[in-house]
Design a protein around this motif. Structure first.
Motif, PDB file in Angstrom:
ATOM      1  N   ASN A  23       0.829  -1.212   0.000  1.00  0.00           N
ATOM      2  CA  ASN A  23       0.000   0.000   0.000  1.00  0.00           C
ATOM      3  C   ASN A  23       0.862   1.260   0.000  1.00  0.00           C
ATOM      4  O   ASN A  23       0.363   2.351  -0.257  1.00  0.00           O
ATOM      5  N   TYR A  24       2.146   1.093   0.318  1.00  0.00           N
ATOM      6  CA  TYR A  24       3.107   2.199   0.329  1.00  0.00           C
ATOM      7  C   TYR A  24       4.157   1.936  -0.759  1.00  0.00           C
ATOM      8  O   TYR A  24       5.357   1.896  -0.488  1.00  0.00           O
ATOM      9  N   SER A  25       3.693   1.760  -1.977  1.00  0.00           N
ATOM     10  CA  SER A  25       4.574   1.325  -3.068  1.00  0.00           C
ATOM     11  C   SER A  25       5.670   2.329  -3.403  1.00  0.00           C
ATOM     12  O   SER A  25       6.688   1.962  -3.996  1.00  0.00           O
ATOM     13  N   ASP A  26       5.489   3.596  -3.011  1.00  0.00           N
ATOM     14  CA  ASP A  26       6.536   4.593  -3.257  1.00  0.00           C
ATOM     15  C   ASP A  26       7.661   4.503  -2.235  1.00  0.00           C
ATOM     16  O   ASP A  26       8.743   5.065  -2.445  1.00  0.00           O
ATOM     17  N   ASP A  27       7.384   3.802  -1.132  1.00  0.00           N
ATOM     18  CA  ASP A  27       8.351   3.756  -0.033  1.00  0.00           C
ATOM     19  C   ASP A  27       9.071   2.420   0.094  1.00  0.00           C
ATOM     20  O   ASP A  27      10.201   2.364   0.598  1.00  0.00           O
ATOM     21  N   TYR A  28       8.417   1.330  -0.349  1.00  0.00           N
ATOM     22  CA  TYR A  28       8.989   0.008  -0.127  1.00  0.00           C
ATOM     23  C   TYR A  28       8.874  -0.857  -1.381  1.00  0.00           C
ATOM     24  O   TYR A  28       7.841  -0.862  -2.059  1.00  0.00           O
ATOM     25  N   ASN A  29       9.931  -1.575  -1.637  1.00  0.00           N
ATOM     26  CA  ASN A  29       9.934  -2.591  -2.689  1.00  0.00           C
ATOM     27  C   ASN A  29      10.118  -3.932  -1.993  1.00  0.00           C
ATOM     28  O   ASN A  29      11.173  -4.205  -1.414  1.00  0.00           O
ATOM     29  N   VAL A  30       9.082  -4.782  -2.015  1.00  0.00           N
ATOM     30  CA  VAL A  30       9.076  -6.013  -1.222  1.00  0.00           C
ATOM     31  C   VAL A  30       9.167  -7.238  -2.118  1.00  0.00           C
ATOM     32  O   VAL A  30       8.409  -7.387  -3.084  1.00  0.00           O
ATOM     33  N   LYS A  31      10.111  -8.120  -1.786  1.00  0.00           N
ATOM     34  CA  LYS A  31      10.268  -9.395  -2.471  1.00  0.00           C
ATOM     35  C   LYS A  31      10.220 -10.512  -1.432  1.00  0.00           C
ATOM     36  O   LYS A  31      10.467 -10.294  -0.243  1.00  0.00           O
ATOM     37  N   THR A  32       9.881 -11.718  -1.882  1.00  0.00           N
ATOM     38  CA  THR A  32       9.873 -12.872  -0.979  1.00  0.00           C
ATOM     39  C   THR A  32      10.748 -13.976  -1.553  1.00  0.00           C
ATOM     40  O   THR A  32      10.974 -14.047  -2.761  1.00  0.00           O
ATOM     41  N   VAL A  33      11.217 -14.846  -0.665  1.00  0.00           N
ATOM     42  CA  VAL A  33      11.991 -16.008  -1.102  1.00  0.00           C
ATOM     43  C   VAL A  33      11.641 -17.173  -0.185  1.00  0.00           C
ATOM     44  O   VAL A  33      11.427 -17.002   1.020  1.00  0.00           O
ATOM     45  N   GLY A  34      11.553 -18.358  -0.768  1.00  0.00           N
ATOM     46  CA  GLY A  34      11.275 -19.549   0.017  1.00  0.00           C
ATOM     47  C   GLY A  34      12.503 -20.040   0.750  1.00  0.00           C
ATOM     48  O   GLY A  34      13.643 -19.702   0.413  1.00  0.00           O
ATOM     49  N   THR A  35      12.275 -20.868   1.771  1.00  0.00           N
ATOM     50  CA  THR A  35      13.385 -21.395   2.565  1.00  0.00           C
ATOM     51  C   THR A  35      13.400 -22.921   2.603  1.00  0.00           C
ATOM     52  O   THR A  35      14.376 -23.519   3.050  1.00  0.00           O
ATOM     53  N   LYS A  36      12.343 -23.573   2.147  1.00  0.00           N
ATOM     54  CA  LYS A  36      12.218 -25.023   2.326  1.00  0.00           C
ATOM     55  C   LYS A  36      13.267 -25.808   1.554  1.00  0.00           C
ATOM     56  O   LYS A  36      13.758 -26.827   2.021  1.00  0.00           O
ATOM     57  N   ASN A  37      13.582 -25.389   0.361  1.00  0.00           N
ATOM     58  CA  ASN A  37      14.505 -26.151  -0.483  1.00  0.00           C
ATOM     59  C   ASN A  37      15.805 -25.399  -0.763  1.00  0.00           C
ATOM     60  O   ASN A  37      16.462 -25.645  -1.771  1.00  0.00           O
ATOM     61  N   GLY A  38      16.121 -24.471   0.135  1.00  0.00           N
ATOM     62  CA  GLY A  38      17.375 -23.742  -0.018  1.00  0.00           C
ATOM     63  C   GLY A  38      17.351 -22.652  -1.065  1.00  0.00           C
ATOM     64  O   GLY A  38      18.415 -22.173  -1.489  1.00  0.00           O
ATOM     65  N   GLU A  39      16.127 -22.208  -1.467  1.00  0.00           N
ATOM     66  CA  GLU A  39      16.044 -21.145  -2.479  1.00  0.00           C
ATOM     67  C   GLU A  39      16.782 -19.877  -2.041  1.00  0.00           C
ATOM     68  O   GLU A  39      17.385 -19.183  -2.864  1.00  0.00           O
ATOM     69  N   TRP A  40      16.723 -19.599  -0.761  1.00  0.00           N
ATOM     70  CA  TRP A  40      17.336 -18.379  -0.234  1.00  0.00           C
ATOM     71  C   TRP A  40      18.847 -18.335  -0.474  1.00  0.00           C
ATOM     72  O   TRP A  40      19.430 -17.264  -0.622  1.00  0.00           O
ATOM     73  N   GLU A  41      19.467 -19.506  -0.549  1.00  0.00           N
ATOM     74  CA  GLU A  41      20.917 -19.552  -0.747  1.00  0.00           C
ATOM     75  C   GLU A  41      21.319 -19.088  -2.143  1.00  0.00           C
ATOM     76  O   GLU A  41      22.454 -18.657  -2.356  1.00  0.00           O
ATOM     77  N   GLU A  42      20.379 -19.172  -3.094  1.00  0.00           N
ATOM     78  CA  GLU A  42      20.672 -18.797  -4.470  1.00  0.00           C
ATOM     79  C   GLU A  42      20.400 -17.320  -4.752  1.00  0.00           C
ATOM     80  O   GLU A  42      20.662 -16.838  -5.856  1.00  0.00           O
TER      81      GLU A  42
END
Length: 290
Positions: A23-42
């Motif tokens: 709702n504050y798209s001018d202030d924040y750029n939000v991304k997500t990453v999974g953790t179950k299969n080690g996606e975050w490591e990549e």
């Protein structure tokens, strides 16, 4: 604009906070990453200002668990948390926000006994879930410095539309049961949108330290059920003198004390220099049930 990475894709809290910040798209750029299969490591963390870590095992009955499940609690709630934080620090992230829990103080007090948590209340985990969160907190605090700010949120029960845990059970009871025990208990809770606003303020103010976000008002299980029922024009009669029955039931299942026991934060423990409590308890129930 601040770049925020939420670790724990598709989690209830992560998705809710992401939608709120969008709702504050001018202030924040939000991304997500999974953790179950080690996606975050990549994923490179170098472009992010904040990592908001919500992944973990929760809402499980940990009274009797196998050794395999015990090790899983520590592997995910402790080791994974610290590993992600170390990667964040090494790659230049400025702030790491961790979803801890009131579970680090142990279970709810039994029916009829008070439990008020203050800043001075020590760790007292009652199970492997709580202990894994304690170990995660300690490991994170060891990483904290002026260039890598650790924020630990010791939240009470979080509830909202489509949330998990005790709240949807109470909703079903409110809509189906004609009678309900009248118990005078005291619990701290946290509406998901109040949490989301608190997280936003943590980011804006570049905070560090331990915090206890919670609704301003305490909740009472019987009154909460009545509030839900009344919104739907359902009549529920509160039955007095049920305390001894529930006390007996608490010896058979831990869920009785989870629902009717006492676990509350001291009145000023959840205060912050800016108001994040956008919804009262009544307003939050009305929004959920609508």
């Amino acid at each position: 604009m601040k770049n925020i990475l939420i670790t724990g894709a598709n989690s209830y809290i992560g998705v809710s906070v992401q939608r709120y910040l969008e709702n504050y798209s001018d202030d924040y750029n939000v991304k997500t990453v999974g953790t179950k299969n080690g996606e975050w490591e990549e994923v490179s963390f170098s472009s992010f200002d904040v990592v908001y870590h919500v992944a973990g095992i929760a809402h499980s009955d940990v009274g009797k668990v196998s050794e395999e499940l015990k090790s899983k609690y520590y592997a995910i709630n402790t080791d994974l948390t610290i590993s992600i934080a170390k990667k964040a620090k090494a790659e230049g992230v400025n702030q790491f926000i961790f979803m801890s829990s009131s579970i680090v103080y142990g279970d709810s007090a039994p029916i009829g006994k008070e439990k008020i948590i203050s800043k001075d209340t020590p760790y007292n985990p009652a199970n492997y879930y709580g202990d894994s969160k304690v170990h995660a907190e300690k490991g994170l605090l060891n990483l904290s410095d002026n260039s890598f700010k650790i924020v630990i949120l010791r939240c009470p029960m979080i509830y909202g539309k489509s949330s998990r845990g005790n709240f949807p059970i109470l909703e079903r009871m409110a809509l189906k049961l004609p009678i309900f025990p009248n118990i005078n208990n005291k619990r701290s809770m946290l509406y998901i949108k109040n949490l989301a606003e608190f997280v936003r303020l943590m980011i804006d103010n570049n905070e560090q330290g331990i915090f206890w976000p919670c609704n301003r008002e305490y909740s009472n299980t019987s009154e909460l059920v009545m509030m839900i029922a009344e919104y739907h024009n359902k009549k529920v009669i509160l039955i007095p003198y049920c305390q001894w029955i529930l006390k007996f039931g608490s010896y058979l299942t831990r869920y009785v004390n989870k629902a009717f026991g006492n676990l509350a934060y001291a009145p000023d423990l959840g205060d912050y220099k800016y108001d994040y409590r956008l919804y009262t308890l009544k307003q939050s129930i009305e929004e959920i049930e609508a």
